[in-house]
Enzyme design. Sequence first.
Site, PDB file in Angstrom:
ATOM      1  N   GLY A  11       0.820  -1.215   0.000  1.00 50.05           N
ATOM      2  CA  GLY A  11       0.000   0.000   0.000  1.00 50.05           C
ATOM      3  C   GLY A  11       0.847   1.256   0.000  1.00 50.05           C
ATOM      4  N   LYS A 209      -1.696  -8.216   3.449  1.00 50.07           N
ATOM      5  CA  LYS A 209      -1.793  -8.530   2.020  1.00 50.07           C
ATOM      6  C   LYS A 209      -0.779  -9.584   1.581  1.00 50.07           C
ATOM      7  CE  LYS A 209       1.821  -6.289  -0.221  1.00 50.07           C
ATOM      8  NZ  LYS A 209       2.658  -6.205   0.940  1.00 50.07           N
ATOM      9  N   LYS A 271       6.522 -10.626   5.087  1.00 51.66           N
ATOM     10  CA  LYS A 271       6.886 -10.948   3.701  1.00 51.66           C
ATOM     11  C   LYS A 271       7.677 -12.260   3.652  1.00 51.66           C
ATOM     12  CE  LYS A 271       6.988  -6.088   2.333  1.00 51.66           C
ATOM     13  NZ  LYS A 271       6.085  -5.707   3.428  1.00 51.66           N
TER      14      LYS A 271
END
Length: 309
Positions: A11, A209, A271
């Site tokens: 984002g 995400k 991540k």
Amino acid sequence: MSRKIVVALGGNAILVDKPTAEAQQEALHKTAKQLVKFIKNGDSLIISHGNGPQVGNLLLQQQAAESEKNPVLPLDTCVAMTEGSIGYWLQQAMREACRMEGLDTEVVSLVTQVVVDENDPSFHNPTKPIGPFFTEEEAKSKTDGVYKEDAGRGWRKVVASPRPIAIEEANVIKRLVNEGVVTISVGGGGVPVVRKGMKLEGREAVIDKDFASEKLAEAVEADMLLILTGVPNVFIRYNTPEQKKLEEVTVEEMKQYIADGEFAPGSMLPKVEAAVEFVENYPKGVAVISSLENLDAVVKGNSGTIVKK
């Protein structure tokens, strides 16, 4: 050889300096010019994106305008709204980038629901940063939720971030991808929902995400999960004289680095965890963590931090 690639955009890569629609659209046009290289290479592209800054700003707007006739909308609805707006901008940007390269590739954005466990512990321990940064003094003066320090960058509001279990629209996304359509989905981690009999009910949360993208990559049987961040490689002993760049790493090596506390929570850690999870659950695939600026080398398959079984 054509590859099926899930690309996860942060984002913060969309919202650079100014929070205006124009500035975010400009950033996405630059991103699209890079991503179209995969399509030119013959690859199938499934794009996901974050929404942390955007959904936090939308909540602030909601609160500022709150009245009896204009009540604040719940967080899951705000996630859907930002998934729609960012998807719309990115859909336009990708279509234009394709046309400029002489490609008639179709692009679509899909508001996606992501199933979570309503008993997920994160509902009682919010950790997901959203919205703008504040000083410690500003954050401690606020009464509209929980604020925590975010990876040395300032203080932000944090909300529940349950782990995704399944992508509700996975079969639709697979059909679109198999038809050659560039698909933008699980935006902002997707709208968090729980199953209630025949119904799906929204929950106030923001799903990470990277974890949602990992579930999506499994569902579409992607050859690659590409997580884009601000650096071309993951590092261990980061910002020390012994700093080391990670290039090709096994799952077991990466798990040891996680256990050693090498990666910052809320920053690189999710991540890395998502990359490991994807390769463990779908050993045919690889996960790559790199930056948008390094995409030329990633397209050729010889750059970034590559996680393999």
